[in-house]
Design a protein around this motif. Structure first.
Motif, PDB file in Angstrom:
ATOM      1  N   SER A  40       0.801  -1.222   0.000  1.00 15.76           N
ATOM      2  CA  SER A  40       0.000   0.000   0.000  1.00 15.76           C
ATOM      3  C   SER A  40       0.837   1.275   0.000  1.00 15.76           C
ATOM      4  O   SER A  40       0.314   2.357  -0.260  1.00 15.76           O
ATOM      5  CB  SER A  40      -0.933   0.005   1.216  1.00 15.76           C
ATOM      6  N   LEU A  41       2.114   1.166   0.290  1.00 19.03           N
ATOM      7  CA  LEU A  41       2.958   2.356   0.323  1.00 19.03           C
ATOM      8  C   LEU A  41       3.409   2.794  -1.067  1.00 19.03           C
ATOM      9  O   LEU A  41       3.993   3.860  -1.233  1.00 19.03           O
ATOM     10  CB  LEU A  41       4.196   2.108   1.196  1.00 19.03           C
ATOM     11  N   ALA A  42       3.185   1.987  -2.069  1.00 19.03           N
ATOM     12  CA  ALA A  42       3.533   2.325  -3.454  1.00 19.03           C
ATOM     13  C   ALA A  42       5.001   2.701  -3.586  1.00 19.03           C
ATOM     14  O   ALA A  42       5.362   3.707  -4.212  1.00 19.03           O
ATOM     15  CB  ALA A  42       2.642   3.449  -3.966  1.00 19.03           C
ATOM     16  N   LEU A  43       5.839   1.901  -2.978  1.00 20.77           N
ATOM     17  CA  LEU A  43       7.278   2.154  -3.061  1.00 20.77           C
ATOM     18  C   LEU A  43       7.791   1.763  -4.439  1.00 20.77           C
ATOM     19  O   LEU A  43       7.322   0.804  -5.052  1.00 20.77           O
ATOM     20  CB  LEU A  43       8.026   1.354  -1.985  1.00 20.77           C
ATOM     21  N   GLY A  44       8.772   2.523  -4.922  1.00 18.26           N
ATOM     22  CA  GLY A  44       9.365   2.213  -6.214  1.00 18.26           C
ATOM     23  C   GLY A  44      10.226   0.961  -6.163  1.00 18.26           C
ATOM     24  O   GLY A  44      10.490   0.403  -5.087  1.00 18.26           O
ATOM     25  N   ASP A  45      10.637   0.529  -7.342  1.00 18.84           N
ATOM     26  CA  ASP A  45      11.506  -0.638  -7.411  1.00 18.84           C
ATOM     27  C   ASP A  45      12.872  -0.316  -6.810  1.00 18.84           C
ATOM     28  O   ASP A  45      13.298   0.846  -6.761  1.00 18.84           O
ATOM     29  CB  ASP A  45      11.686  -1.075  -8.871  1.00 18.84           C
TER      30      ASP A  45
END
Length: 448
Positions: A40-45
């Motif tokens: 849910s934090l939508a962290l990048g690769d």
């Protein structure tokens, strides 16, 4: 310590030993609405090390170069010159990593640095003794109030409204759960009205806390307050924000302070986005055993050689809590080393030169202000308040100054919530040159 990552099987084995099915079960007592769902934090690769370096370098390039920026900022943190040797000394491993000097036989270097620091601070403030530092000025001020209550066995604390609002807020917080009154005296001006302060003193007053020079840079005569404190048998506590002032004007000790506390940030410590700072605490000799923190002393060993020891450390770490003078459990040893290095380099004449330049820069600026900007009245050291017609005029000036890499001051309401949003707190140091003042004045004319 080596980094030893756990495998999935390691984690599962530990969970089974504990008796739970998943790591989330370990946090079952936290309400579900505060749990973050995986993804849910939508962290990048993940990035490679080289890509990470490029990313942060680009971000760092957005920072302004401090050496090319002009500062008229004050309010407790000041832009003084820091000689390169200060950073060199405190970067050496024996200072950077030194811990509390409980064992004097292996801590002579640290102990001597702290002892010399105490000596220099006592000289600069005109006080009998100094401790080996505290966190920063706000907690030092609060500890002074607690110490005064212990010394006098009274409970009322009177605080002048011209003391730095942050010092006042921390002191009020310290005293909020204790018996006794805490009284802030409104000044009604950008300075210190001693008549109002003296009028608030009564027989139950433990101490009166004033700032000198005060938060607005005002310099005034403390003799009437000293007489009033003597009559009421209470202590006079003097706070300060820029200790460099006492290389030019009368020190707290010379003015009769029982306790003097404040900031040592101006002694070789950069602004640093607001920290770390260095808290200073000094007092008269007869009150030393009630002083918080620690004191380093000079002695001789069995062979007659000079040595340094931890003389006094009446803190809750070392003795029964109810007998402790303070819950301050550490000091700013590294910042002390920076300050003592700076003071040793500058000497009396160097510190006096810094103070003279700081004060002269303010006088030069104030004397040439345009008609639409007013400065607070009365004697000032290196800090004052400028008043504009309205907040729009002030903010136009601030925006124009920032475009010219000039930080022109602090909107007063950012520090003092009671202030009208048209005032600007400004400060000058030896880093402010004639061209900087000319640019400042030109911008005031352009942005009116």
């Amino acid at each position: 310590m080596r980094f030893l990552p756990h495998t999935d099987s390691d984690r599962q084995a530990m969970l089974e030993s504990i008796g739970v099915a998943a790591i989330r079960d370990l946090f079952a007592d936290i309400p579900a609405e505060f749990h973050i769902e995986q993804g849910s934090l939508a962290l990048g690769d993940a990035l490679s090390e080289a890509a990470i370096m490029r990313k942060f370098t680009r971000a760092a390039d957005k920072n302004r170069n401090a050496t090319n920026t002009r500062y008229f900022l004050g309010g407790g943190t000041y832009h003084h010159f820091v000689p390169a040797v200060v950073d060199y000394i405190i970067s050496r491993g024996e200072f950077l990593t030194a811990y509390t000097p409980y064992q004097p036989e292996i801590s002579q270097g640290t102990l001597q640095a702290l002892f010399e620091f105490q000596t220099m601070i006592a000289r600069l403030t005109g006080m009998d003794v100094s401790n080996a530092s505290m966190y920063e000025a706000a907690t030092a001020t609060a500890e002074a109030a607690l110490m005064a209550r212990r010394v006098t066995r009274k409970s009322r604390v009177v605080m002048a409204g011209s003391v730095n609002p942050r010092y006042r807020a921390v002191t009020a917080n310290y005293l909020s759960r204790l018996d006794g009154d805490y009284v802030e005296v409104d000044m009604g001006c950008f300075g210190t009205d001693l008549d109002r302060v003296i009028g608030a003193i009564d027989a139950s007053t433990a101490c009166v806390i004033v700032q000198y020079p005060d938060f607005y840079g005002s310099v005034y005569d403390l003799a009437p307050l000293r007489a009033a404190c003597d009559a009421a048998k209470c202590l006079m506590v003097v706070a300060f924000s820029d200790i460099s002032a006492f290389a030019l004007i009368e020190s707290p000790g010379a003015l009769g302070a029982d306790i003097a506390v404040g900031s040592g940030q101006s002694l070789g410590i950069p602004m640093g986005f607001g920290g770390p700072h260095l808290g200073l605490f000094t007092c008269k000799q007869q009150y030393m055993r009630q002083m918080p923190g620690r004191v380093c002393g000079l002695t001789t060993d069995a062979g007659g050689k000079r040595g340094f020891v931890l003389t006094l450390s009446t803190r809750e770490q070392h003795i029964r809590r109810e007998k402790a003078t303070s819950n301050i459990c550490s000091n700013q040893g590294l910042m002390c080393t920076a300050a003592v290095t700076y003071m040793a380099l500058m000497g009396d004449e160097g510190l006096n030169t810094v103070a003279r330049h700081s004060a002269a820069a303010l006088q030069s600026l104030v004397a040439r202000l345009p008609a639409h900007v007013r400065a607070a009245q009365g004697a000032r050291y290196n800090e004052t308040v400028l008043s504009f017609a309205d907040s729009a005029a002030r903010d136009r000036f601030l925006a124009a100054a920032k475009e010219r890499a000039l930080f022109a001051g602090i909107p007063l309401e950012q520090i003092d919530a009671a202030a009208e949003p048209r005032h600007l707190l400004i400060a000058t140091t030896e880093m402010v040159e004639a061209d900087d003042i000319n640019d400042y004045l030109d911008l005031l004319e352009v942005a009116k």
